[in-house]
Design a protein around this motif. Sequence first.
Motif, mmCIF file in Angstrom:
data_model
loop_
_atom_site.group_PDB
_atom_site.id
_atom_site.type_symbol
_atom_site.label_atom_id
_atom_site.label_comp_id
_atom_site.label_asym_id
_atom_site.label_seq_id
_atom_site.Cartn_x
_atom_site.Cartn_y
_atom_site.Cartn_z
ATOM 1 N N ALA A 328 0.855 -1.184 0.000
ATOM 2 C CA ALA A 328 0.000 0.000 0.000
ATOM 3 C C ALA A 328 0.897 1.242 0.000
ATOM 4 C CB ALA A 328 -0.935 -0.016 1.201
ATOM 5 N N THR A 329 0.301 2.390 0.226
ATOM 6 C CA THR A 329 1.015 3.653 0.080
ATOM 7 C C THR A 329 2.243 3.746 0.973
ATOM 8 O OG1 THR A 329 -1.101 4.706 -0.434
ATOM 9 C CG2 THR A 329 0.752 6.155 0.108
ATOM 10 N N ASN A 330 2.170 3.204 2.195
ATOM 11 C CA ASN A 330 3.244 3.391 3.171
ATOM 12 C C ASN A 330 4.237 2.238 3.227
ATOM 13 O OD1 ASN A 330 2.188 5.883 4.077
ATOM 14 N ND2 ASN A 330 0.738 4.817 5.402
ATOM 15 N N ALA A 331 4.220 1.335 2.265
ATOM 16 C CA ALA A 331 5.077 0.151 2.335
ATOM 17 C C ALA A 331 6.558 0.530 2.424
ATOM 18 C CB ALA A 331 4.827 -0.749 1.135
ATOM 19 N N GLY A 332 7.014 1.399 1.522
ATOM 20 C CA GLY A 332 8.417 1.787 1.532
ATOM 21 C C GLY A 332 8.813 2.504 2.799
ATOM 22 N N ARG A 333 7.931 3.370 3.295
ATOM 23 C CA ARG A 333 8.226 4.119 4.521
ATOM 24 C C ARG A 333 8.317 3.190 5.724
ATOM 25 N NH1 ARG A 333 4.016 7.165 4.319
ATOM 26 N NH2 ARG A 333 4.924 8.414 2.657
ATOM 27 N N GLU A 334 7.408 2.219 5.805
ATOM 28 C CA GLU A 334 7.441 1.288 6.933
ATOM 29 C C GLU A 334 8.680 0.391 6.878
ATOM 30 O OE1 GLU A 334 3.877 -0.885 7.693
ATOM 31 O OE2 GLU A 334 2.559 0.831 7.337
ATOM 32 N N LEU A 335 9.066 -0.023 5.670
ATOM 33 C CA LEU A 335 10.259 -0.861 5.556
ATOM 34 C C LEU A 335 11.497 -0.082 5.977
ATOM 35 C CD1 LEU A 335 11.478 -3.577 4.596
ATOM 36 C CD2 LEU A 335 11.845 -2.477 2.379
ATOM 37 N N ARG A 336 11.633 1.167 5.545
ATOM 38 C CA ARG A 336 12.784 1.971 5.939
ATOM 39 C C ARG A 336 12.834 2.161 7.460
ATOM 40 N NH1 ARG A 336 15.977 4.927 2.520
ATOM 41 N NH2 ARG A 336 15.460 4.805 0.300
ATOM 42 N N ALA A 337 11.678 2.392 8.071
ATOM 43 C CA ALA A 337 11.638 2.578 9.525
ATOM 44 C C ALA A 337 12.096 1.310 10.245
ATOM 45 C CB ALA A 337 10.235 2.973 9.965
ATOM 46 N N ALA A 338 11.653 0.143 9.749
ATOM 47 C CA ALA A 338 12.056 -1.117 10.379
ATOM 48 C C ALA A 338 13.554 -1.345 10.241
ATOM 49 C CB ALA A 338 11.280 -2.270 9.754
ATOM 50 N N ILE A 339 14.090 -1.090 9.048
ATOM 51 C CA ILE A 339 15.532 -1.264 8.842
ATOM 52 C C ILE A 339 16.325 -0.302 9.717
ATOM 53 C CG2 ILE A 339 17.404 -1.061 7.159
ATOM 54 C CD1 ILE A 339 15.450 -2.030 5.019
ATOM 55 N N ASP A 340 15.898 0.962 9.763
ATOM 56 C CA ASP A 340 16.612 1.964 10.570
ATOM 57 C C ASP A 340 16.652 1.568 12.037
ATOM 58 O OD1 ASP A 340 17.057 3.443 8.297
ATOM 59 O OD2 ASP A 340 15.391 4.828 8.643
ATOM 60 N N ASN A 341 15.548 1.045 12.549
ATOM 61 C CA ASN A 341 15.522 0.638 13.965
ATOM 62 C C ASN A 341 16.518 -0.483 14.240
ATOM 63 O OD1 ASN A 341 13.583 2.483 14.745
ATOM 64 N ND2 ASN A 341 11.870 1.093 14.367
ATOM 65 N N MET A 342 16.650 -1.424 13.317
ATOM 66 C CA MET A 342 17.593 -2.514 13.532
ATOM 67 C C MET A 342 19.038 -2.071 13.305
ATOM 68 S SD MET A 342 15.603 -5.900 12.076
ATOM 69 C CE MET A 342 15.048 -5.173 10.547
ATOM 70 N N VAL A 343 19.251 -1.153 12.361
ATOM 71 C CA VAL A 343 20.602 -0.650 12.118
ATOM 72 C C VAL A 343 21.109 0.119 13.338
ATOM 73 C CG1 VAL A 343 21.939 1.004 10.747
ATOM 74 C CG2 VAL A 343 20.404 -0.610 9.611
ATOM 75 N N ARG A 344 20.206 0.843 14.004
ATOM 76 C CA ARG A 344 20.616 1.633 15.174
ATOM 77 C C ARG A 344 21.118 0.768 16.328
ATOM 78 N NH1 ARG A 344 16.486 5.420 13.607
ATOM 79 N NH2 ARG A 344 14.887 4.242 14.712
ATOM 80 N N THR A 345 20.738 -0.493 16.347
ATOM 81 C CA THR A 345 21.234 -1.371 17.415
ATOM 82 C C THR A 345 22.718 -1.672 17.249
ATOM 83 O OG1 THR A 345 20.710 -3.414 16.191
ATOM 84 C CG2 THR A 345 18.957 -2.459 17.558
#
Length: 714
Positions: A328-345
């Motif tokens: 849907a519209t927010n797919a790319g945004r949600e994927l980036r947010a998930a990746i960013d959260n894991m990268v920050r660890t």
Amino acid sequence: MGFAFSAKGEFFTPCEPQKTYVSGLSNQRCVQQRTPRFLFRRGGCCRSCRRCCNVQPLQRRLVSRLEEKRPTEEKSDAHGPNPLKSGSPLSFGTFLKSRFQEFRRFLAEPVRISVPKPLLIIVGVVGSIFVIAFVSYAPDWKTESKIREKVALFDFILTDIVHGYVDPVDTDQLFEAGVDGMLGSLDPYTQFEGNIAAREMQLKTSGRYGGVGLGIAQSILQPEETVVLNAFEGYAFDRGVRAGDVIVEVDGTPVRGMPLDKVTELLRGEPGTLVRVRLARETRAPDGSRRLFDVVLPRRLVTIHDVPLYGMIRSYDGVGYIRLQSFATNAGRELRAAIDNMVRTGRLKALVLDLRNNPGGLLDAAVETAEALVPKDSAIVSTKGRALGETVFMSDREPSLPADVRLVVLTNEQTASAAEIVAGAVQDLDRGVIVGTRTFGKGLVQNVEPLPYNTALKYTVGKYYTPSGRCIQSVNYKEGSALTAALPEAESGRPFLDPSGTLVPALPPANGAARYLSTKVPESERKTFRTLHGRIVRDGGGIEPDMESTVTKPSELELQLLEGGKFFFFANRYAAGISSLPEDFEVDDKLYKEFQRYVLEDASKWREHTRFEPGLKLFTSTFAEAGYKNAEKELEHLRETIVTELKQDFERHADAIRQRLEDAIRQRFEPESRRLSAALRYDKVLQDALRLLTEKQGEAYERLLQPAAETAQT
């Protein structure tokens, strides 16, 4: 000076022109209404105010022009009489002849009209465009005429049937049947969407709607009842609604026997309002009575998350997991947010992106999703179509996933459309490895055109191509007729089952009786292409995995239990007797035997509901007509044998049945994220991907990304 020409060539001057300038164009206004007008009505009346204007007709212009030439004509008196000089004794015929000669000289001389240069340039450009468009459109005149002819015929037919058919007919149903029949002859993705369908399609693509966060359906056992299939985490689930609850009333309105779309309309509404819902939940009472309770649910802007689950996998150091279930519209945004959260660890070394059972969605969402994974300035996908033209979509953003993080994408036969675009970009750019099974193979692009009366038309406009240039469309469609129909194997199968045990309609979506012709792309016609690093990939059959990992197909017993709602209704009964689940909940032997007894209580009805029964009934009637009594007896024996085989599947497929039962029970107590996380323990394909990423520091992973050694030429 402003000017205009009438249809018959008469020249008019506008009434007391007042110049205005809009976008560099010289315009003029009517004195009466002050409205811009170029053309005036015949006889000097303004088109806007319908009143007479200061107009000089052609005759007055002519006389004025001849008066200007009088000095020249006076010189001709020495050579003869001046026909225009008063008192000349000329005949009427001579007078008319002289007038005609002067009129010819007037027409032969150029008339100088002052035209602003910007207006002249613009008129020239617009005229050129008009001529080009006129010439290019000329070949379509015949087609347009044919279209108007068929539209007129459809109008006549529909009108005659509505007004003259022997019984009253439903105009809407008749129209939609006609349109569906027309579109159904093209391909399974070209569809007319009525009011409700168009609205639902808009909700799916936007991923947002004003509601309470419930997934509902008609009950299998009692179709007049509306049951809750899923209560969304963060919405109705947090208010105590659970899967299996029966909706009794909505704001005091009984809904028993009400169509599902009407119940949905009652639940949805303006965000910020409240709705009271009366629910019935199963109990352990001997008489089978249910417990009634009311829940006040706030209507909110419900967001359907494209990423329902992500996080680091505990038993594997540095490996993250993301499940992407739609585009849907927010797919790319949600994927980036998930990746960013894991990268920050600071611990992310490898990522598993799960695209299994993802039916796709928006093209733009697929491009944004791929941008989060592949290098900047990479080609992600290109589209081509007869009216669509050719467009290449490039990544113009830096990826969220670091280049040194290994990537595995999980796919299966229900990974389709936009999900295949992402998987194809990852594979063709050698950014990661595909693990699982071959994808669905949908390489077509649809456009959604809004139509009047809150309807829409979804139709195929082109094909898309992965970065290597391959189109992964696995089925060729050709326009057919009502008498010709052929379905490929991928579209004639039974509904597939997602990991949560929900029965999902098979892809592609049904569009009434299919009349299109479809053939699978033969293996011999599939062409080879090269990835960025030189690996060989093929077109015409979906995305093939770099490492195949298969799971056992659902057994016949599993399909029977799911289609009969056995997991669903047993979970209701089990949940009625306990208040919560233990952290380490599993389906032990005792609970499994209880489930078997529950199922076998109704085993007598299996004979009538197996997928073999339609064929057996056909044979039975045929044998009866032929008088073959012994053959009929053999068929009865065959039915008993089938039921015996189904019962034996309880032992042969115990692990798979236990997993489905556990998930159904967890759905009554746990939110979706925890339930999906618990199901990963049994995921064989995920386990294969984890081993690929971690064993020997990912040596096997790196080997898969290298091109195969070329065969030496002798």
